[in-house]
Structure formats: structure tokens, C-alpha cells
Design a protein around this motif. Structure first.
Motif, PDB file in Angstrom:
ATOM      1  N   VAL A 288       0.816  -1.210   0.000  1.00 37.28           N
ATOM      2  CA  VAL A 288       0.000   0.000   0.000  1.00 37.28           C
ATOM      3  C   VAL A 288       0.849   1.260   0.000  1.00 37.28           C
ATOM      4  O   VAL A 288       0.350   2.358  -0.264  1.00 37.28           O
ATOM      5  CB  VAL A 288      -0.950   0.029   1.219  1.00 37.28           C
ATOM      6  N   ALA A 289       2.144   1.128   0.315  1.00 36.15           N
ATOM      7  CA  ALA A 289       3.025   2.301   0.280  1.00 36.15           C
ATOM      8  C   ALA A 289       3.213   2.815  -1.144  1.00 36.15           C
ATOM      9  O   ALA A 289       3.560   3.981  -1.342  1.00 36.15           O
ATOM     10  CB  ALA A 289       4.379   1.956   0.893  1.00 36.15           C
ATOM     11  N   ILE A 290       2.996   1.969  -2.139  1.00 38.12           N
ATOM     12  CA  ILE A 290       3.096   2.402  -3.536  1.00 38.12           C
ATOM     13  C   ILE A 290       1.867   3.243  -3.846  1.00 38.12           C
ATOM     14  O   ILE A 290       0.739   2.741  -3.802  1.00 38.12           O
ATOM     15  CB  ILE A 290       3.194   1.193  -4.477  1.00 38.12           C
ATOM     16  N   GLN A 291       2.090   4.518  -4.145  1.00 36.66           N
ATOM     17  CA  GLN A 291       0.980   5.453  -4.275  1.00 36.66           C
ATOM     18  C   GLN A 291       0.997   6.184  -5.606  1.00 36.66           C
ATOM     19  O   GLN A 291       2.055   6.389  -6.217  1.00 36.66           O
ATOM     20  CB  GLN A 291       1.053   6.486  -3.143  1.00 36.66           C
ATOM     21  N   VAL A 292      -0.213   6.584  -6.016  1.00 35.86           N
ATOM     22  CA  VAL A 292      -0.318   7.454  -7.179  1.00 35.86           C
ATOM     23  C   VAL A 292       0.195   8.846  -6.790  1.00 35.86           C
ATOM     24  O   VAL A 292       0.240   9.204  -5.614  1.00 35.86           O
ATOM     25  CB  VAL A 292      -1.766   7.532  -7.690  1.00 35.86           C
ATOM     26  N   MET A 293       0.575   9.629  -7.786  1.00 41.30           N
ATOM     27  CA  MET A 293       1.165  10.934  -7.540  1.00 41.30           C
ATOM     28  C   MET A 293       0.765  11.899  -8.648  1.00 41.30           C
ATOM     29  O   MET A 293       0.153  11.502  -9.653  1.00 41.30           O
ATOM     30  CB  MET A 293       2.693  10.826  -7.459  1.00 41.30           C
ATOM     31  N   THR A 294       1.095  13.154  -8.444  1.00 41.18           N
ATOM     32  CA  THR A 294       0.809  14.157  -9.472  1.00 41.18           C
ATOM     33  C   THR A 294       2.100  14.807  -9.925  1.00 41.18           C
ATOM     34  O   THR A 294       3.037  14.957  -9.136  1.00 41.18           O
ATOM     35  CB  THR A 294      -0.160  15.233  -8.934  1.00 41.18           C
ATOM     36  N   ASP A 295       2.153  15.180 -11.186  1.00 36.47           N
ATOM     37  CA  ASP A 295       3.317  15.863 -11.731  1.00 36.47           C
ATOM     38  C   ASP A 295       2.839  16.866 -12.784  1.00 36.47           C
ATOM     39  O   ASP A 295       1.865  16.602 -13.512  1.00 36.47           O
ATOM     40  CB  ASP A 295       4.292  14.862 -12.357  1.00 36.47           C
ATOM     41  N   GLN A 296       3.529  18.001 -12.845  1.00 39.52           N
ATOM     42  CA  GLN A 296       3.103  19.089 -13.723  1.00 39.52           C
ATOM     43  C   GLN A 296       3.824  19.104 -15.064  1.00 39.52           C
ATOM     44  O   GLN A 296       3.685  20.070 -15.828  1.00 39.52           O
ATOM     45  CB  GLN A 296       3.330  20.425 -13.001  1.00 39.52           C
ATOM     46  N   ASP A 297       4.581  18.042 -15.368  1.00 31.67           N
ATOM     47  CA  ASP A 297       5.249  17.992 -16.666  1.00 31.67           C
ATOM     48  C   ASP A 297       4.202  18.131 -17.783  1.00 31.67           C
ATOM     49  O   ASP A 297       3.127  17.524 -17.709  1.00 31.67           O
ATOM     50  CB  ASP A 297       5.997  16.667 -16.798  1.00 31.67           C
ATOM     51  N   PRO A 298       4.482  18.934 -18.822  1.00 29.89           N
ATOM     52  CA  PRO A 298       3.462  19.205 -19.849  1.00 29.89           C
ATOM     53  C   PRO A 298       3.031  17.996 -20.661  1.00 29.89           C
ATOM     54  O   PRO A 298       1.972  18.026 -21.291  1.00 29.89           O
ATOM     55  CB  PRO A 298       4.133  20.246 -20.744  1.00 29.89           C
ATOM     56  N   LEU A 299       3.836  16.924 -20.659  1.00 26.61           N
ATOM     57  CA  LEU A 299       3.470  15.761 -21.455  1.00 26.61           C
ATOM     58  C   LEU A 299       2.745  14.698 -20.620  1.00 26.61           C
ATOM     59  O   LEU A 299       2.449  13.614 -21.114  1.00 26.61           O
ATOM     60  CB  LEU A 299       4.723  15.163 -22.108  1.00 26.61           C
ATOM     61  N   MET A 300       2.474  15.007 -19.340  1.00 28.31           N
ATOM     62  CA  MET A 300       1.783  14.043 -18.489  1.00 28.31           C
ATOM     63  C   MET A 300       0.350  13.847 -18.973  1.00 28.31           C
ATOM     64  O   MET A 300      -0.279  14.760 -19.524  1.00 28.31           O
ATOM     65  CB  MET A 300       1.755  14.524 -17.038  1.00 28.31           C
ATOM     66  N   SER A 301      -0.150  12.662 -18.743  1.00 33.33           N
ATOM     67  CA  SER A 301      -1.521  12.364 -19.117  1.00 33.33           C
ATOM     68  C   SER A 301      -2.207  11.632 -17.962  1.00 33.33           C
ATOM     69  O   SER A 301      -1.697  10.607 -17.508  1.00 33.33           O
ATOM     70  CB  SER A 301      -1.539  11.495 -20.377  1.00 33.33           C
TER      71      SER A 301
END
Length: 997
Positions: A288-301
Motif C-alpha cells: 500500500v506504500a506504492i501510491q499514485v502521484m501528481t506531476d506538472q510535466d506538460p506531457l503528463m496524461s
């Protein structure tokens, strides 16, 4: 003079030989100091001189890599046939083991092992022929449907054959539980994603017996001779077992050999498109330590667009060996395919990380056992193959498939094994230096090391050679120099400086300690493999991958947008919002963020109550905010004295008036709630507690033939041996609660209107507290017990929870060489060893001027519950590592944190004796005056009784003055009301249900 020197040398050597401490009795570093100590202990037992509480042996088996190499060199053949062992066919079990036979999750006749303590089960296995065997377990997590909180922890087993652990890794083999995130992601009113809940997959699994830390990419193997063997599985967690298989070792071909097995026809993939998998939409994860995350790179989807949008997975939350993520995908046409990923691997400069890549649960060829991902400061496209122009090909049939990536640091394991030997050599050299110098660094003495102690030079040269070998191995694995290589280079330079002047070696203990720290510092880096993923690609062979890296213009535009967005009101924390529950937290930012996430994820959806969690930079702001009428609804992380200071002034609520208080109150030991009692009420409840325990160096105590002390008499008996060998025992000079409580003293009279430290029990406890320093030679001031403990000159002492974290995080070179034990105590009239001690706590309270008191109480009930505290502790440590171990005051939650068996047993025993000091007006004078009395006795030589009596006068005077201030005593000096603090005289029996019988 020459004759005198020779006679002195002969006498010194004779003393060392007689004491069994001659530094060169063994030249092998593969046999640790503990082994020699074990022999010494056994010798004492044979002579009838068994020491009190002999040290429990820790695991010093060789590592799997070394054992397997020995088997390979001996030509042990691989097994030719499999052996199936039904889970229900037990041949033995521990007394009281909670095992039964029945049906579970669709399978009949399985073993249901519902243990919540350390138990073992055994199987008799008939091996038809000698050979190498792998093992696999078909199992299911035992899920308690009635439990409020389901543990996330895997089941860890110790595996032995015929009573022996063949290699060290066999002591901890994990059987994972499988989870998935709740999808689709929910959003808040601002359009930000709310972190999803992990949902356990209710499924049977088949897993090979593998090292818990992922040091080996292949399953572990055991050499078994022909005939009958007894397999013992020992575990602390529940599990359901269907069967155990002993199978021939896995063979994985190299890519060139694998490629020859692929169909010559590429299949009908010419019209197929590249399959793109969004990494955050995983099918399963084993941690459960493996988590989703957010990133502001312009090519992220999907594009985050300056919001909290989960568009990637992993990062530093996917770095532990063995952590695996699985995605599912559909192949439209059978044929050959290439693999690619869009990844970020910029967490450790110039260091490669590795991933084990599996298709449908299997590694197709050898190169994917540990595939390297190179360092890059930005998101990069990685085509899986020797190069982007020459990708690996795999053949996939039309239909459903899975792709799994698991973190591994197996390529660095040989470096880490070499490191263990280097650190053992440094420890051995330091002990030898300490032995010949008697722990005294006499710079006026002239040494002739080459003539008299040549082994010191030999050992130092051996350290240098092994460091050079480590550096070469690391460079070969990583491909280029990095920070770890630099640490080793510096260590090599330092050891060369020592060798340059061999007669100065006896003065180099501090330098050796620094070298040891520098070499050990690379462990955390080498065993961490952080990497984030945005997308995964399955492309028909020969088809170009999509563009995977943003260009300069796109990055510049996004950075500019993010800069201006940082000034928006959405990024400002609100200090007081009337429509939401405002909570101020006196912990670090990481804690605040996780509390906010959990409130959004669990509390708000269940109650409809919105929560705003803010960081409290200074606890004194609570007083000023309350005076200004701007206090929060709830404060978390308050120091233990603060709630009563506020309660006296009517600033916080009496929680005992709220419904459900009694159920919440029962979670805590009576001694931990004492600081929050006032005027027949409780004005806060504990969040964390930090008591002290005994820490000891196993290697040094075993070398000296000393056991772990059980009472203060044992401590006094061991001090001469320690001090004669240049060591000492550490006791915090300000640990007054331990000595006063253990001798039956109390801080207050029954009504609480004066101190009770004028009792015989208090004088007796205070006398021992001071005698240890004035009579028995305990050092009065120790700037850093941690450093002395690590260096080895204080191999035993008392310290708190922070010391445990320091050792786990900053002293990896001593893993397995130190242990914990309950505090030494005093023997009561009933013959029981009483180990009373206090500590520091943090607490939670509700402010009286809150307009949302009922909502605040709901939050407090949720926050302090066993379920939430355990989830918070596990998530906090899973996200940020053991340095963030949450020392919750909730015992049930505490037992669900990742302690090992030895640690938990010690903590539970000490927990029952936890007893803090009640707070009344003027109580702050008690520790002040007790320590003043200690100073007068230890530093100024005043009689202990006179010193304490002088302090008692000051305590009573201040308590009386504050009682007048708050109208407990009228102007005529008559007592109007009393404090009546609770009395705790018996150890807490609430611990019993968690203690192994």
C-alpha cells in the motif's frame, strides 16, 4: 628501562590472554565476535556460572549469496521432480497454535492459521534424492470481516529445515497481500483528486519463497539431502495455506536463447497500434506504500494543469525492494511486441535503479530479472532493450495479459555483502584498539605497532583492500561514479592516511568511526530504487513509439504557468474557516499533509464534515490565538503539559463529558492519561508516548560474557567489568521518574495539595539515582549516547524512542548487532520486577470557543481510533521510511506497526509499566527542583537527603502559591477544593492480550 618495557608488555599480553580478550585470537572476519562470546557463555554455563539473563542470540547465519555460491562450487545437482505438501498435513505445531482445517474462499481442506502471536507449524517431507529445491506457497490472506481495520502488512515467515536457518534471509520471507486503488479517482469541490483507498484483492496466490528485501531476483533455493526433513514455518500473522511445493530451480534463458524460441512469423500485427497504459490505472500492487502521484510535466496524461491530479505512480513511494505493480492490457493480434515506459528517475544523482519485468507473472529472459533505468533529471522515454534502436522482442498471443514491474536492488547486493565484511573488520579493529589502550587515548605514549601489534596493520590493510574491491564492484554495476562511489573513495583515502603512520593507529578510533559511518551511509542509497511512471507502451515490433519527452518550449510554458499559479488563493492555507473544522497540528509538514489526505479520503466521505488541517509552527501560538478568540477547533501534537495549562483557564473542553469517551479512554494505559486529568475531568487524550527502554550492543556484551541486566542490582554488578575494559553504562541524568516510581514514591499527596516526595521511598529512589553517578562511576554528562553507543565505548544504556529511530536510520552498519530490553527494575515484595517509568507525550484537545464542538469530537474519535492510528502509522512509514515510525499511544494500533518480534515484546513489557506525572498548577516546579537536588548532590557533593528536602520546600511553596492563584485555597489559607489526582499503583493488564503466552 628497556627491561621494564618488555616486562610490562609481557604482563599486558598475559592479562589479555587470561581475560580471553586477546585481539588476535581469530583472524577470520566471517566468524563474528558474537560467536566467540557464545563459546564463552557456554563455557560459563558448563562451569556453573551462567550469567543473569544471558543475551538472546541474534541471527548470524551467512548470506544466501555466499551459501548458494558454495553449493554451486560443490556441484550440487538441481532437483528433478517436485514434492507437493498439503497445507493440512502437519507433523507438529507450537503449544496453543491457532490452526484448524476447513474451507476458505472457495477451496476445501485448507489450513486456517489464525495466529496473532508468534507460532510455528511443521511438516515432515520425504526427499527422494539430494538436490537444489525452490519452494512455493499457495496461500490466501486471512481476512477478518468483523475487524474495523484490516492490516496492510504481509505475512512474514521464518523458514527452517531440521531446526536450522540455512542462510540469514530465511528468517524473514514475506508473502504479500495484493491491493488495488479505488477507481475512478474522486474529486473535491476544487477539482483536485482525493487519494484513493486501497482495496485488498480477495484471491488465492501462489508465490515462491523469496527474500523479503528483494536482494535476489530469483526464488531462494535450499539444498536437501535424500531422506526425511522437517520444515518449520514460524510466523506472527494469520494466513490460510493450501499447499507447499518443493520444485526444481527456475531456469531463465538469456535473451539470445529466448529469441530463438520465438515464432518466425511475426503474426498479424502490421495494422496494430501501440497500446498505451496509464500507469496510475494499475490492476494491482503488493504494497500500500506504492501510491499514485501528481506531476506538472506538460506531457503528463492526464494534464494536471496546476491542480492535484493523479497522473503517475511511484516516485519515492516505490523504492523498496520487492515492491511490485501490475497492469492488465489486451493484445488485439498475436505477434511480436516491444516494451517501453515513460519514467522519471532523477531522485539519486548518477545512480541506476533496477526493475524486474514480468509478463503474465513470469520473467521471459535473463536480462529482465534486473533491467537498469538510467538517471535523468527529467521525464524520459525508455525503450526496453540494449538500446532504443534495438529493443527486446516478446511474443504475445491475442487476448488478456499482465505486465508487472518490481523494484529490485539485486545487482547491488554483492556490494552490500562486501560492505558487511568491511564494517565487521572495522568493528573488530576498533575493539582491538580499545583493548590494548584500555579505552584511554594517551597521546604521550609511544607505540611500536609494527613490532608489537602487527595484526593492527594487517587488519587495516585488509579494510583498504576490501574498500577498493567495493568501489570497483559499484562502478561496474552502476556504470559511472556517483555519490556512493565518492563516499567509498573518501573512506579509502582516510584509511590510507591511517596506514601512513601506523604508530598512530591507537589514536584513530574516532577516524575509524567516521570511516565506518561513511561506508555504512551508502546502504540507504543502494537499497532504495525510487522511480515514477507515467505511461507504459506495448508496441508491435518495428512500430515507432510515441514521443515520450516534452520539448524546451513546452516545459518553459508550463513552468511560467506554475509560477503565476503559485500566487493564487488556492495555495494559501486558511487559518480560520467557519464552515469547516479547523485543525492545527504541531508536527512536521509531512504529517500534516497525510492527516489532510486521510481526512479527505476517509473522514469527510463518512461524516460529511469538511476538514482543514494546518501546520502549527509554534505551539505558543495556541495561547495567543485563544486570547484573540482565533483558536482552532482542534489542536493535535500538543506537549503534555499544555492542555492543563489551558484547562485551568477554561480554554479547552472536558472530553469526559462527551458521548463515547469511556470507550476511547479504555484504549490507553492509566499511566498515560494522568497528565490530562484536572478537576474531575480529562481535557486531552494522548496521541503519542515515548518511554525509555534499555539498548545494548550484543557483540560487545557477548565478548565480555555479560548478560542483559534485569534489575538495578544487576547493573551495579556489571559496572566493574564494563569499566575495567574501558566501557561504561549510560543513564540519562534527568531520568528521575524511573527511580522514584520504581521505589514506590508518588509525586503528590492523595489530595494533590503538596508533594509526596518526602517519603522514605522517594529518598531511597533518589539515593540510587545519585549514587550511580557519585559512587558507581556512571558518566554525568553524555552529549550523544547515540555516538558513544555506535562507537562502542558505551555498549549499554537507557534511551528513548528517538534513539531507536536513530539506530534504525543512521547506523545500518550495526543492524543485528544491537538489541533492546525492558528497563532494569526493582524487585517488589511479591517478587515481581517493577519497571515503572514515565516519558514524553503529545496530545489532542478541543478548544472551548469552537462553534463545531460536536463535529470536533467526531473527528477526535475517528483520529484516535485504533483503525485510524494504525493506518496513519503504516502509511506514514510506508511513504517516508522507518525514520517516521509513529509511536502512537494507542496500544492496539501500536502492535499493528512493523515491529519485529523482539522489539514488540520489549515495548509491550515496558508499556504495562508506563506512568507519567499528573499535572497540577505549579507541577512544573517538581522536575526543576528534583534536578536542582541532583545537581547539589552529584556536582556539589551535598548529602542526598538534605538536597532533596531543600527541593521539596520549593515544590510545596510553588504548589501552594498556584493553588491560591486559582482559588483552591482562600485568603485565610484554608483549602477550598483539592486536585485529587488519580493514583496508578498496578501495571496495566490491558497489555496482556497482545503478549505471547
Amino acid at each position: 628501562m628497556k627491561h621494564i618495557r618488555y616486562i610490562s608488555l609481557i604482563l599486558l599480553l598475559g592479562v589479555m590472554l587470561f581475560a580471553g580478550t586477546f585481539p588476535y585470537a581469530s583472524s577470520s572476519v566471517t566468524r563474528p565476535a558474537s560467536a566467540a562470546a557464545t563459546d564463552a557463555l557456554q563455557g560459563l554455563e558448563e562451569e556453573g556460572e551462567t550469567p543473569v539473563n544471558p543475551i538472546i542470540e541474534s541471527a548470524f547465519e551467512p548470506y544466501y549469496m555466499d551459501v548458494s555460491r558454495t553449493w554451486e562450487e560443490a556441484g550440487v545437482p538441481s532437483a528433478r521432480e517436485s514434492i507437493l505438501v498439503p497445507g493440512t498435513r502437519l507433523s507438529g505445531q507450537s503449544e496453543g497454535a491457532s490452526v484448524s482445517t476447513g474451507s476458505y474462499a472457495g477451496k476445501e481442506d485448507v489450513l486456517i492459521w489464525n495466529n496473532n502471536r508468534t507460532e510455528w507449524i511443521e511438516y515432515d517431507i520425504e526427499v527422494p534424492a539430494e538436490g537444489m529445491y525452490e519452494m512455493a506457497l499457495t496461500y490466501h490472506a486471512l481476512i477478518d470481516e468483523d475487524a474495523v481495520y484490516q492490516s496492510y502488512r504481509p505475512t512474514t515467515m521464518a523458514v527452517s529445515f531440521d531446526g536450522e536457518y540455512v542462510f540469514n534471509e530465511a528468517r524473514a520471507i514475506e508473502f504479500a497481500r495484493i491491493f488495488r486503488d479505488e477507481l475512478p479517482f474522486k474529486t473535491d469541490e476544487k477539482g483536485n483528486h482525493i487519494r484513493p483507498r486501497p482495496i485488498e484483492q480477495n484471491q488465492w496466490m501462489r508465490q515462491s519463497f523469496q527474500d523479503a528485501e528483494g536482494t535476489s531476483s530469483l526464488p531462494l533455493k535450499w539444498k536437501l539431502t535424500e531422506g526425511k526433513h522437517t520444515l518449520r514455518l514460524q510466523s506472527f500473522a494469520p494466513i490460510v495455506i493450501d499447499q507447499i511445493e518443493l520444485v526444481p530451480p527456475t531456469t531463465i534463458p538469456p535473451y539470445e536463447e529466448f529469441r530463438m524460441t520465438l515464432p518466425e512469423n511475426n503474426g498479424n500485427t502490421s495494422g496494430s497500434e501501440v497500446i498505451v497504459i496509464e500507469a496510475e490505472n494499475m490492476q494491482a500492487k503488493n504494497d500500500v506504500a506504492i501510491q499514485v502521484m501528481t506531476d506538472q510535466d506538460p506531457l503528463m496524461s492526464p494534464d494536471a494543469d496546476n491542480k492535484l491530479i493523479f497522473n503517475a505512480i511511484g516516485g519515492t513511494r516505490w523504492q523498496n525492494g520487492g515492491g511490485a505493480i501490475t497492469w492488465s492490457f489486451t493484445i488485439p493480434d498475436s505477434g511480436r511486441y516491444n516494451l517501453g515506459i515513460r519514467a522519471y528517475q532523477g531522485y539519486q544523482s548518477s545512480k541506476k535503479v533496477y526493475r524486474k519485468i514480468m509478463i503474465d507473472g513470469q520473467v521471459p529472459f535473463e536480462e529482465l530479472l534486473a533491467y537498469p533505468i538510467n538517471y535523468s533529471t527529467s521525464w524520459q522515454g525508455v525503450v526496453i532493450g540494449p538500446s532504443a534502436e534495438e529493443p527486446y522482442e516478446i511474443y504475445l498471443e491475442k487476448g488478456e495479459h499482465t505486465l508487472t514491474l518490481a523494484a529490485t536492488y539485486a545487482p547491488y547486493n554483492p556490494v552490500l555483502n562486501e560492505q558487511e565484511q568491511v564494517l565487521a573488520l572495522i568493528r573488530d579493529l576498533s575493539e582491538n584498539i580499545n583493548t590494548i589502550t584500555g579505552g584511554v587515548e594517551d597521546t604521550a605514549r609511544t607505540w611500536r605497532i609494527k613490532e608489537n601489534f602487527p595484526e593492527l596493520i594487517t587488519r587495516t590493510e585488509e579494510i583498504k583492500q576490501k574498500l577498493e574491491r567495493m568501489a570497483a564492484m559499484l562502478l561496474e554495476v552502476n556504470g559511472e561514479a556517483d555519490a556512493n562511489s565518492q563516499s567509498l573513495s573518501t573512506a579509502i583515502t582516510d584509511i590510507e592516511d591511517i596506514l601512513r603512520y601506523p604508530n598512530d593507529i591507537p589514536y584513530k578510533l574516532e577516524d575509524l568511526s567516521l570511516i565506518s559511518s561513511r561506508v555504512a551511509s551508502i546502504t540507504a542509497s543502494l537499497t532504495a530504487a525510487p522511480m515514477a511512471l507515467d505511461k507504459l507502451y506495448i508496441a508491435p515490433a518495428g512500430t515507432a513509439f510515441p514521443r515520450m519527452e516534452a520539448n524546451w518550449g513546452e516545459k518553459t510554458l508550463r513552468n511560467t504557468s506554475s509560477f503565476f499559479h503559485s500566487f493564487s488563493s488556492d495555495n494559501r492555507l486558511s487559518s480560520s474557516e467557519d464552515e469547516v473544522l479547523n485543525i492545527w497540528v504541531n508536527y512536521g509538514r509531512d504529517y500534516v499533509n497525510l492527516i489532510q489526505e486521510m481526512a479527505d479520503q476517509y473522514f469527510t466521505p463518512e461524516t460529511g464534515i469538511e476538514v482543514q488541517v494546518d501546520l502549527l509552527p509554534d505551539e505558543n501560538l495556541l495561547v495567543m490565538a485563544n486570547a484573540a478568540g482565533k483558536s482552532p477547533d482542534i489542536a493535535l501534537g500538543m506537549t503534555e503539559g499544555r492542555p492543563i495549562e489551558l484547562a485551568i483557564r477554561g480554554a479547552v473542553e472536558d472530553l469526559s463529558d462527551y458521548p463515547g469517551f469511556d470507550d476511547l479512554f479504555e484504549q490507553y494505559s492509566p499511566g498515560s492519561t494522568l497528565p490530562y486529568y484536572f478537576a474531575d475531568g480529562y481535557y486531552a487524550l494522548p496521541e503519542t508516548q515515548r518511554f525509555q527502554v534499555l539498548y545494548y550492543r550484543k557483540d560487545i556484551l557477548q565478548k565480555l560474557g555479560l548478560g542483559v541486566p534485569d534489575t538495578w542490582e544487576d547493573v551495579i554488578e556489571m559496572l566493574p567489568t564494563l569499566q575495567q575494559n574501558g566501557y561504561n553504562f549510560h543513564i540519562p541524568y534527568n531520568d528521575y521518574m524511573t527511580f522514584l516510581y520504581q521505589y514506590g514514591a508518588e509525586f503528590y499527596t492523595a489530595d494533590g495539595m503538596k508533594t509526596a516526595l518526602d517519603s522514605p521511598e522517594a529518598f531511597t529512589g533518589f539515593k540510587l539515582m545519585t549514587d550511580l553517578f557519585t559512587v558507581y562511576g556512571i558518566e554525568q554528562q553524555v552529549p550523544s549516547f547515540y555516538q558513544h553507543f555506535r562507537d562502542g565505548d558505551m555498549p549499554i544504556g537507557i534511551a528513548d524512542f528517538n534513539f531507536y529511530l536513530q539506530m534504525r536510520v543512521a547506523a545500518p552498519e550495526l543492524d543485528g548487532w544491537w538489541g533492546m530490553a525492558p528497563l532494569p527494575g526493582t524487585v517488589s515484595e511479591r517478587g515481581e520486577v517493577e519497571r515503572w517509568t514515565g516519558g514524553n507525550q503529545t496530545a489532542a484537545a478541543i478548544f472551548s470557543n469552537s462553534d463545531l464542538k460536536e463535529e470536533a469530537w467526531q473527528f477526535l474519535q475517528w483520529w484516535l481510533s485504533s483503525e485510524t492510528q494504525q493506518r496513519f502509522g503504516n502509511d506514514l512509514e510506508g511513504f517516508y521510511g522507518v525514520a517516521f515510525r509513529w509511536n502512537t499511544a494507542n496500544l492496539e494500533a501500536f502492535t499493528g506497526l512493523p515491529w519485529n518480534e523482539e522489539e514488540l515484546a520489549v515495548m509491550l513489557e515496558q508499556w504495562r509499566w508506563y506512568k507519567d506525572m499528573a499535572n497540577i498548577p505549579g507541577s512544573y516546579f517538581i522536575p526543576r527542583e528534583v534536578m536542582n537536588a541532583w545537581n547539589r548532590t552529584v556536582l556539589s557533593g551535598q548529602n542526598y537527603r538534605d538536597a532533596l528536602e531543600e527541593g521539596i520546600l520549593g515544590m510545596d511553596r510553588e504548589i501552594w502559591r498556584k493553588a491560591r492563584e486559582f482559588d483552591f485555597i482562600d485568603d485565610q489559607g484554608s483549602i477550598v477544593d483539592t486536585y485529587d489526582p488519580p493514583q496508578v499503583t498496578e501495571p496495566w493488564k490491558g497489555v496482556d492480550r497482545y503478549v505471547n503466552p
